[in-house]
Design an enzyme around this catalytic site. Structure first.
Site, PDB file in Angstrom:
ATOM      1  N   CYS A 165      -2.599 -11.545  -0.363  1.00 55.40           N
ATOM      2  CA  CYS A 165      -1.820 -11.106   0.796  1.00 55.40           C
ATOM      3  C   CYS A 165      -2.520  -9.882   1.375  1.00 55.40           C
ATOM      4  O   CYS A 165      -2.689  -8.869   0.679  1.00 55.40           O
ATOM      5  CB  CYS A 165      -0.413 -10.750   0.313  1.00 55.40           C
ATOM      6  SG  CYS A 165       0.652 -10.029   1.562  1.00 55.40           S
ATOM      7  N   CYS A 185      -4.321 -12.584   7.725  1.00 52.41           N
ATOM      8  CA  CYS A 185      -3.094 -12.865   6.968  1.00 52.41           C
ATOM      9  C   CYS A 185      -3.309 -14.196   6.264  1.00 52.41           C
ATOM     10  O   CYS A 185      -3.779 -15.159   6.895  1.00 52.41           O
ATOM     11  CB  CYS A 185      -1.906 -12.955   7.927  1.00 52.41           C
ATOM     12  SG  CYS A 185      -0.391 -13.564   7.152  1.00 52.41           S
TER      13      CYS A 185
HETATM   14  N1  DGL Z   1       0.346 -13.583   3.615  1.00 54.14           N
HETATM   15  C1  DGL Z   1       0.692 -12.254   3.995  1.00 54.14           C
HETATM   16  C2  DGL Z   1      -0.580 -11.522   4.444  1.00 54.14           C
HETATM   17  O1  DGL Z   1      -1.678 -11.936   4.119  1.00 54.14           O
HETATM   18  C3  DGL Z   1       1.805 -12.315   4.966  1.00 54.14           C
HETATM   19  C4  DGL Z   1       2.475 -11.020   5.157  1.00 54.14           C
HETATM   20  C5  DGL Z   1       3.910 -11.105   5.493  1.00 54.14           C
HETATM   21  O2  DGL Z   1       4.682 -11.573   4.646  1.00 54.14           O
HETATM   22  O3  DGL Z   1       4.269 -10.604   6.559  1.00 54.14           O
HETATM   23  O4  DGL Z   1      -0.540 -10.493   5.080  1.00 54.14           O
END
Ligand code: DGL
Length: 273
Positions: free
Chosen positions: A83, A193
């Site tokens: 993430c 993301c």
């Molecule tokens: N997969 C997360 C990232 O890479 C998403 C973040 C979120 O939950 O807003 O930032």
């Protein structure tokens, strides 16, 4: 005796732990699983707390610690923070608090900036990532002579978590978010993301043909392999159960769908954490 010791030392059957705010980090998991097929993997989808991107840094650190503690209880030898938002806001704290290696994911600004012929790149990421100190530092180093169009992907994580990655609603939102980048004639789009690789087919439908998309998944998997090797943590044993395990703290239906769990024989379950 010596070679016996060497062999057993080289083989560490403990799992790699991976976490994300939701289902998006499975895009990173795919790369890890492909590059390291002998490794057992455990994935935590913290979907009950998604999205992380609009939370405070303190909240993101708290959630990252919670996920780490759960993976440590499951005896993980290495943790991949799949993430960008958690990496850019919390990995420093995690690394200083725990005695195991952590791999993080950050927007691939450097390759995009170096390759851009138009000297214009787009970065689609969460607010949490775009406002982080780590992102500002990397951006400062590599984009001095580059026009960077940063766009917060507000709403995208919720749509993907809701099983709507290919929906018309998602494409409409992407059209709006990408418009300033297209106007600025970017030639590289950085996906900041881990949920966004699931939007790549729609992104290519919307973007002009010359725009290339860059994400960091493969680089993260390579880094995980190097860290396991350097710390003698690789699993070199071909026997033993390697079935990947996925846990969500809400109904895991979307998680199951996105990784095609039934077809691939992966274990998916709901778990409170
Ligand atoms: N997969 C997360 C990232 O890479 C998403 C973040 C979120 O939950 O807003 O930032």
């Amino acid at each position: 005796m010596r070679s016996f010791y060497f062999c057993s030392y080289m083989n560490d059957p403990r799992p790699i732990g991976i976490f994300d705010s939701g289902v998006g980090g499975t895009s990173i998991w795919q790369e890890i699983h492909q590059l390291l097929p002998l490794e057992k993997t455990i994935y935590l989808s913290d979907s009950a707390n998604a999205p992380y991107g609009i939370k405070t840094q303190e909240e993101i650190i708290g959630l990252s610690i919670k996920n780490t503690e759960r993976l440590l209880k499951m005896d993980c030898k290495l943790i991949v923070v799949a993430c960008n938002t958690a990496t850019t806001n919390a990995i420093k704290v995690l690394r200083s608090a725990y005695d195991i290696p952590f791999i993080g994911i950050e927007p691939a600004i450097k390759p995009a900036a170096l390759k851009s012929a138009n000297k214009a790149i787009g970065i689609l990421a969460t607010r949490g990532t775009l406002t982080s100190e780590l992102f500002a530092q990397t951006s400062e180093i590599y984009t001095k002579d580059i026009h960077v169009i940063e766009v917060e992907g507000n709403g995208l994580v919720e749509l993907i978590e809701g099983g709507k990655k290919d929906a018309a609603e998602t494409k409409d939102l992407l059209q709006k978010l990408l418009a300033p980048m297209i106007r600025a004639k970017i030639d590289y789009l950085v996906l900041g993301c881990s949920h966004y690789p699931y939007l790549i087919p729609s992104l290519y439908e919307i973007l002009p043909r010359e725009v290339e998309i860059i994400d960091s998944g493969e680089a993260v998997a390579k880094q995980a392999k190097a860290v396991l090797f350097n710390n003698n943590l690789l699993n070199t044993d071909k026997s033993g159960s390697k079935i990947p395990e996925f846990y969500s703290n809400i109904n895991p239906q979307v998680l199951s769908q996105i990784i095609q769990a039934e077809k691939n024989g992966y274990k998916v379950a709901k778990m409170d954490f």
